[in-house]
Design a protein around this motif. Structure first.
Motif, PDB file in Angstrom:
ATOM      1  N   ILE A 259     -17.883 -19.242   4.799  1.00 20.76           N
ATOM      2  CA  ILE A 259     -16.643 -18.757   5.411  1.00 20.76           C
ATOM      3  C   ILE A 259     -15.667 -19.925   5.531  1.00 20.76           C
ATOM      4  O   ILE A 259     -16.064 -21.080   5.409  1.00 20.76           O
ATOM      5  N   HIS A 260     -14.408 -19.600   5.784  1.00 17.18           N
ATOM      6  CA  HIS A 260     -13.409 -20.625   6.077  1.00 17.18           C
ATOM      7  C   HIS A 260     -13.154 -20.650   7.582  1.00 17.18           C
ATOM      8  O   HIS A 260     -13.107 -19.605   8.221  1.00 17.18           O
TER       9      HIS A 260
ATOM     10  N   ARG B  46     -20.246 -15.021  12.841  1.00 18.54           N
ATOM     11  CA  ARG B  46     -20.687 -13.855  13.616  1.00 18.54           C
ATOM     12  C   ARG B  46     -19.952 -12.595  13.158  1.00 18.54           C
ATOM     13  O   ARG B  46     -20.553 -11.546  12.958  1.00 18.54           O
ATOM     14  N   ASP B  47     -18.637 -12.722  12.980  1.00 16.39           N
ATOM     15  CA  ASP B  47     -17.835 -11.544  12.637  1.00 16.39           C
ATOM     16  C   ASP B  47     -18.116 -11.048  11.221  1.00 16.39           C
ATOM     17  O   ASP B  47     -18.009  -9.856  10.946  1.00 16.39           O
TER      18      ASP B  47
ATOM     19  N   ILE C 246     -18.448 -20.679  13.871  1.00 16.16           N
ATOM     20  CA  ILE C 246     -19.509 -19.855  14.464  1.00 16.16           C
ATOM     21  C   ILE C 246     -18.998 -18.422  14.671  1.00 16.16           C
ATOM     22  O   ILE C 246     -19.677 -17.440  14.363  1.00 16.16           O
ATOM     23  N   ASP C 247     -17.784 -18.307  15.187  1.00 12.73           N
ATOM     24  CA  ASP C 247     -17.228 -16.967  15.448  1.00 12.73           C
ATOM     25  C   ASP C 247     -17.016 -16.198  14.148  1.00 12.73           C
ATOM     26  O   ASP C 247     -17.333 -15.011  14.059  1.00 12.73           O
ATOM     27  N   HIS C 248     -16.476 -16.866  13.151  1.00 13.08           N
ATOM     28  CA  HIS C 248     -16.249 -16.188  11.877  1.00 13.08           C
ATOM     29  C   HIS C 248     -17.568 -15.772  11.234  1.00 13.08           C
ATOM     30  O   HIS C 248     -17.677 -14.690  10.670  1.00 13.08           O
TER      31      HIS C 248
ATOM     32  N   GLN D 203     -16.293 -24.291  16.277  1.00 11.12           N
ATOM     33  CA  GLN D 203     -16.344 -23.105  17.130  1.00 11.12           C
ATOM     34  C   GLN D 203     -15.831 -21.876  16.384  1.00 11.12           C
ATOM     35  O   GLN D 203     -16.424 -20.794  16.445  1.00 11.12           O
ATOM     36  N   MET D 204     -14.723 -22.062  15.660  1.00 12.10           N
ATOM     37  CA  MET D 204     -14.181 -20.948  14.887  1.00 12.10           C
ATOM     38  C   MET D 204     -15.157 -20.550  13.778  1.00 12.10           C
ATOM     39  O   MET D 204     -15.302 -19.365  13.447  1.00 12.10           O
TER      40      MET D 204
ATOM     41  N   ASP E  32     -12.469 -25.185  12.635  1.00 15.86           N
ATOM     42  CA  ASP E  32     -13.382 -26.097  13.316  1.00 15.86           C
ATOM     43  C   ASP E  32     -14.716 -25.392  13.582  1.00 15.86           C
ATOM     44  O   ASP E  32     -14.888 -24.219  13.235  1.00 15.86           O
TER      45      ASP E  32
END
Lengths: 258, 95
Positions: free
Chosen positions: B27-28, B40-41, B36-38, B33-34, B31
């Motif tokens: 994914i792109h 997850r999404d 990890i969130d991406h 934290q982003m 940073d």
């Protein structure tokens, strides 16, 4: 109504469940409108997840409302067969998406409230509603994490992103009084079911919002005139357009099914 | 749209407790934290995981394809390195 005009416990419960359903459905529809407009593929998927989370929550609230009301109604009735003045959502959730900063500000301000509301509802005396709230709370905790991060990134980003994020917050601030302005339905629900005391949520909301804004180097707007009326069915002009698009198919082709 | 792409991250998902993280894709993100969130999404929407690792693709060191002859071909004829002479007890799923 009972003799002094206050809502009965049944009316307070149904009214509360429908308001929750309306908030979730209208915001879910707004997020669905943003689909294919995401700034990045990953954000696009996140947004689609969020939209569907809200529609799923609306469905749980509406299904429960239909049971409470009896009369053979279902989720689709509440979503597709009611006019604007019958919707009881907050004005904040019907506001247009605007640009990514506007959308982010709206999600952030609403979800800071909604999470507090759900946390309290999860402890209320109505078991079914408490269970729905507990499930929704987990979803919203992630939504809010996402929205908060973007408030910080944009606020503490470039000069341009800071300016636009601040403007988005300023524009929406007048809708942040309404969530805490309880009416007789909210008061009756709190009294009979131990539901949230909405005015008392305002202070924790301010604290949580302020903490994120401080990290984002943004200024909390001053509380000036606050808009309201959504709970009484008085909406901004935006809701009619949203409903026209959302309800068209079911209105034109009654009971159409896939 | 930003002028430059966000850096690329490799995503590793543990599908359930006790199993190793496996590469799921990339994914792109701006940073960690982003990222990890991406991850997850994008990669756990259908209950694929219970844990996520991300690492910047630039931080991975990979073997050189030019070395593959020397690296990998010598293993091809060493049958005695495979534990195929043991019987696996019934009920062992992940070995």
């Amino acid at each position: 109504m009972d003799r002094d005009g206050a809502p009965t416990p049944d009316q307070a419960l149904l009214g509360t469940v429908l308001r929750l359903g309306d908030n979730a459905l209208i915001l879910g529809q707004r997020l669905a409108e943003a689909m294919t407009h995401g700034p990045e593929l990953e954000e696009e998927l996140a947004n689609a997840n969020f939209a569907l989370d809200y529609v799923g929550q609306a469905r749980m609230f509406y299904a429960y409302a239909a049971e409470l009301e009896g009369g053979g109604r279902d989720e689709d009735y509440y979503a597709f067969r009611r006019d604007g003045h019958e919707f009881r959502n907050l004005l904040l959730v019907e506001q247009p998406n605007g640009h990514f900063g506007d959308l982010t500000a709206r999600q952030f301000l609403f979800e800071q409230f909604y999470l507090l509301q759900l946390e309290a509802l999860a402890r209320c005396a109505d078991e079914r509603l408490a269970a729905i709230a507990a499930r929704a709370e987990k979803e919203i905790r992630y939504h809010l994490r996402h929205a908060s991060q973007w408030v910080v990134r944009l606020g503490d980003g470039t000069e341009e992103s800071h300016r636009r994020m601040q403007a988005s917050l300023d524009d929406l601030w007048r809708f942040t009084g309404e969530p805490f302005a309880a009416d007789d339905v909210d008061a009756a629900f709190a009294a009979h079911f131990g539901g949230p005391d909405l005015p008392a949520l305002r202070e924790p909301w301010r604290e949580r919002v302020a903490a994120v804004l401080a990290e984002a180097t943004l200024t909390m707007p001053a509380d000036e005139w606050m808009d309201g009326g959504g709970r009484q069915g008085r909406h901004s002009e935006h809701l009619g357009y949203l409903l026209a698009e959302m309800q068209f198919l079911q209105r034109a082709y009654l009971d159409a099914r896939w | 749209m930003q002028d430059e792409n966000w850096p690329l991250w490799e995503v590793f998902i543990r599908s359930k407790a006790g199993l190793a993280h496996r590469h799921a894709g990339s994914i792109h993100a701006a940073d960690a934290q982003m990222a990890i969130d991406h991850a997850r999404d994008v990669y756990t929407r259908r209950s694929e995981g219970v844990s996520i690792w991300v690492v910047r693709s630039a931080d991975l060191v990979a073997s050189d394809p030019a070395d593959s002859e020397a690296f990998f071909e010598p293993a091809a004829d060493k049958i005695y390195r495979h534990p195929t002479f043991y019987e696996i007890p019934d009920g062992v799923e992940n070995l």
